[in-house]
Design an enzyme around this catalytic site. Structure first.
Site, PDB file in Angstrom:
ATOM      1  N   TYR A 102      19.003  28.703 -25.056  1.00 19.95           N
ATOM      2  CA  TYR A 102      19.411  27.610 -25.920  1.00 19.95           C
ATOM      3  C   TYR A 102      20.930  28.301 -26.774  1.00 19.95           C
ATOM      4  CZ  TYR A 102      15.200  25.061 -24.735  1.00 19.95           C
ATOM      5  OH  TYR A 102      14.292  24.281 -24.313  1.00 19.95           O
TER       6      TYR A 102
ATOM      7  N   GLU B 110      23.042  10.682 -23.694  1.00 20.03           N
ATOM      8  CA  GLU B 110      22.048  11.691 -23.613  1.00 20.03           C
ATOM      9  C   GLU B 110      22.375  13.148 -23.334  1.00 20.03           C
ATOM     10  OE1 GLU B 110      18.389  10.871 -21.412  1.00 20.03           O
ATOM     11  OE2 GLU B 110      18.059  13.224 -21.285  1.00 20.03           O
TER      12      GLU B 110
ATOM     13  N   ALA C 179      12.124  17.540 -26.654  1.00 24.69           N
ATOM     14  CA  ALA C 179      10.871  17.278 -25.747  1.00 24.69           C
ATOM     15  C   ALA C 179      10.373  15.999 -25.544  1.00 24.69           C
ATOM     16  CB  ALA C 179       9.809  18.367 -26.471  1.00 24.69           C
TER      17      ALA C 179
ATOM     18  N   ASN D 207      20.040  14.006 -28.517  1.00 25.51           N
ATOM     19  CA  ASN D 207      19.405  15.113 -27.778  1.00 25.51           C
ATOM     20  C   ASN D 207      17.978  14.918 -28.092  1.00 25.51           C
ATOM     21  OD1 ASN D 207      18.096  17.235 -26.789  1.00 25.51           O
ATOM     22  ND2 ASN D 207      19.491  18.733 -27.399  1.00 25.51           N
TER      23      ASN D 207
ATOM     24  N   PRO E  95      13.082  17.313 -32.168  1.00 25.74           N
ATOM     25  CA  PRO E  95      12.076  18.126 -32.648  1.00 25.74           C
ATOM     26  C   PRO E  95      12.593  19.508 -32.180  1.00 25.74           C
ATOM     27  CG  PRO E  95      11.068  16.824 -30.988  1.00 25.74           C
ATOM     28  CD  PRO E  95      12.440  16.130 -31.046  1.00 25.74           C
ATOM     29  N   ASN E  96      12.415  20.476 -33.047  1.00 26.63           N
ATOM     30  CA  ASN E  96      12.751  22.005 -32.918  1.00 26.63           C
ATOM     31  C   ASN E  96      14.125  22.321 -32.936  1.00 26.63           C
ATOM     32  OD1 ASN E  96       9.854  22.611 -32.840  1.00 26.63           O
ATOM     33  ND2 ASN E  96       9.514  21.561 -31.160  1.00 26.63           N
TER      34      ASN E  96
ATOM     35  N   ARG F 195      10.045  18.834 -17.282  1.00 31.94           N
ATOM     36  CA  ARG F 195      11.330  18.683 -17.855  1.00 31.94           C
ATOM     37  C   ARG F 195      12.425  17.901 -17.160  1.00 31.94           C
ATOM     38  NH1 ARG F 195      11.223  21.990 -22.723  1.00 31.94           N
ATOM     39  NH2 ARG F 195      10.017  23.971 -22.264  1.00 31.94           N
TER      40      ARG F 195
ATOM     41  N   HIS G 167      11.174  13.584 -22.641  1.00 28.90           N
ATOM     42  CA  HIS G 167      10.369  13.810 -21.216  1.00 28.90           C
ATOM     43  C   HIS G 167       8.980  12.962 -21.528  1.00 28.90           C
ATOM     44  CE1 HIS G 167      13.005  16.960 -20.713  1.00 28.90           C
ATOM     45  NE2 HIS G 167      12.500  17.664 -21.668  1.00 28.90           N
TER      46      HIS G 167
ATOM     47  N   ARG H 136      15.476  31.647 -31.407  1.00 30.02           N
ATOM     48  CA  ARG H 136      14.464  31.936 -30.341  1.00 30.02           C
ATOM     49  C   ARG H 136      15.097  31.625 -29.177  1.00 30.02           C
ATOM     50  NH1 ARG H 136       9.331  29.269 -31.054  1.00 30.02           N
ATOM     51  NH2 ARG H 136       9.321  29.117 -29.089  1.00 30.02           N
TER      52      ARG H 136
ATOM     53  N   HIS I  40      21.763  17.361 -23.380  1.00 28.06           N
ATOM     54  CA  HIS I  40      20.890  18.681 -23.417  1.00 28.06           C
ATOM     55  C   HIS I  40      21.492  19.836 -23.364  1.00 28.06           C
ATOM     56  CE1 HIS I  40      17.205  16.133 -22.993  1.00 28.06           C
ATOM     57  NE2 HIS I  40      17.765  15.556 -22.034  1.00 28.06           N
ATOM     58  N   LEU I  41      21.295  20.927 -24.007  1.00 28.65           N
ATOM     59  CA  LEU I  41      21.910  22.249 -23.996  1.00 28.65           C
ATOM     60  C   LEU I  41      21.772  23.043 -22.787  1.00 28.65           C
ATOM     61  CD1 LEU I  41      20.325  23.091 -27.352  1.00 28.65           C
ATOM     62  CD2 LEU I  41      22.752  23.306 -26.897  1.00 28.65           C
ATOM     63  N   SER I  42      20.397  22.816 -22.213  1.00 30.76           N
ATOM     64  CA  SER I  42      20.012  23.339 -20.780  1.00 30.76           C
ATOM     65  C   SER I  42      20.086  22.380 -19.856  1.00 30.76           C
ATOM     66  CB  SER I  42      18.514  24.134 -21.003  1.00 30.76           C
ATOM     67  OG  SER I  42      17.516  23.053 -21.354  1.00 30.76           O
TER      68      SER I  42
ATOM     69  N   ARG J  10      15.016  23.453 -14.626  1.00 31.09           N
ATOM     70  CA  ARG J  10      13.811  23.869 -15.354  1.00 31.09           C
ATOM     71  C   ARG J  10      12.364  23.653 -14.756  1.00 31.09           C
ATOM     72  NH1 ARG J  10      15.007  24.161 -21.415  1.00 31.09           N
ATOM     73  NH2 ARG J  10      13.182  25.641 -21.524  1.00 31.09           N
TER      74      ARG J  10
ATOM     75  N   ASP K 163      12.694   2.837 -25.356  1.00 27.38           N
ATOM     76  CA  ASP K 163      12.645   1.428 -25.775  1.00 27.38           C
ATOM     77  C   ASP K 163      13.721   1.207 -26.876  1.00 27.38           C
ATOM     78  OD1 ASP K 163      10.894   0.811 -23.863  1.00 27.38           O
ATOM     79  OD2 ASP K 163       9.196   0.339 -25.156  1.00 27.38           O
TER      80      ASP K 163
HETATM   81  O1  CA2 Z   1      17.931  21.762 -23.460  1.00 23.04           O
HETATM   82  C1  CA2 Z   1      17.670  20.914 -24.450  1.00 23.04           C
HETATM   83  O2  CA2 Z   1      18.753  20.671 -25.144  1.00 23.04           O
HETATM   84  C2  CA2 Z   1      16.385  20.353 -24.488  1.00 23.04           C
HETATM   85  O3  CA2 Z   1      16.518  19.029 -25.156  1.00 23.04           O
HETATM   86  C3  CA2 Z   1      15.972  21.459 -25.797  1.00 23.04           C
HETATM   87  C4  CA2 Z   1      14.581  21.129 -25.996  1.00 23.04           C
HETATM   88  C5  CA2 Z   1      13.520  20.863 -24.683  1.00 23.04           C
HETATM   89  O4  CA2 Z   1      12.181  20.582 -25.101  1.00 23.04           O
HETATM   90  C6  CA2 Z   1      14.214  19.847 -23.710  1.00 23.04           C
HETATM   91  O5  CA2 Z   1      13.237  19.968 -22.574  1.00 23.04           O
HETATM   92  C7  CA2 Z   1      15.637  20.357 -23.464  1.00 23.04           C
HETATM   93  C8  CA2 Z   1      13.695  22.124 -27.091  1.00 23.04           C
HETATM   94  C9  CA2 Z   1      14.399  22.459 -28.169  1.00 23.04           C
HETATM   95  C10 CA2 Z   1      13.844  23.518 -28.990  1.00 23.04           C
HETATM   96  O6  CA2 Z   1      14.736  24.745 -29.233  1.00 23.04           O
HETATM   97  C11 CA2 Z   1      14.313  25.608 -29.588  1.00 23.04           C
HETATM   98  C12 CA2 Z   1      15.184  26.732 -29.903  1.00 23.04           C
HETATM   99  C13 CA2 Z   1      15.033  27.890 -30.595  1.00 23.04           C
HETATM  100  C14 CA2 Z   1      13.548  28.063 -31.182  1.00 23.04           C
HETATM  101  C15 CA2 Z   1      12.708  26.974 -30.919  1.00 23.04           C
HETATM  102  C16 CA2 Z   1      12.975  25.817 -30.359  1.00 23.04           C
END
Ligand code: CA2
Length: 148
Positions: A22, A99, A78, A75, A9-10, A112, A81, A17, A101-103, A108, A88
């Site tokens: 990210y 798995e 959210a 990836n 998601p997202n 997370r 977590h 943003r 993650h960008l961050s 954090r 499963d």
């Molecule tokens: O660091 C990652 O790749 C995450 O999986 C990114 C997720 C975050 O919930 C995880 O904790 C870590 C969030 C991705 C949402 O990214 C956005 C980027 C720009 C605008 C809105 C959302």
């Protein structure tokens, strides 16, 4: 070798943003760069990409992957977590999964720092921005070549 790249998601909003967390690239750009990286590294792998904002759709894709793919890079965003259901599904599919993650989720917010998925993955890569996907592909490719 066939590898499925799943994004949760997202992540379709990347580039719009929070670039300080990210990065500035869109998901399409990250995916295109991953294909270029694969070609440059001469990895004999076919990559398929899927992004969804829906937990159940991620689970469907993981279940279906058993028939068609040798490995998964995911990836879960959210859902990392929160989702025991995705964890499963990864376990049940029993396909080598990395798995990504960008961050760096471990540096954090506390909420997370937990990943339900990582227990059922062969590795987790977090914190290298878009290069996390490239490192995951390299690692999974070598793993599949020499362990499967
Ligand atoms: O660091 C990652 O790749 C995450 O999986 C990114 C997720 C975050 O919930 C995880 O904790 C870590 C969030 C991705 C949402 O990214 C956005 C980027 C720009 C605008 C809105 C959302």
């Amino acid at each position: 070798m066939k590898i499925l790249i799943l994004n949760g998601p997202n992540l379709n909003m990347l580039g719009t943003r929070e670039p300080e967390i990210y990065g500035l690239d869109t998901l399409d750009k990250i995916n295109t760069e991953l294909i270029e990286f694969k070609n440059h590294q001469k990895l004999e792998a076919e990559l398929d990409f899927f992004q969804t904002n829906h937990e159940g759709e991620l689970i469907d894709k993981i279940q279906e992957a058993k028939e068609n793919y040798d490995g998964i890079i995911i990836n879960p965003a959210a859902y990392t977590h929160t989702s025991i259901a995705i964890a499963d599904a990864i376990k049940a599919a029993n396909i080598p999964t990395v798995e990504v993650h960008l961050s760096n989720i471990h540096s954090r917010e506390d909420y997370r720092n937990i990943s339900y998925c990582s227990k059922n993955c062969i590795a987790q890569i977090a914190g290298f921005s878009k290069n996390s996907y490239k490192l995951a592909l390299l690692g999974l490719y070598e793993y599949l070549k020499y362990n499967e």
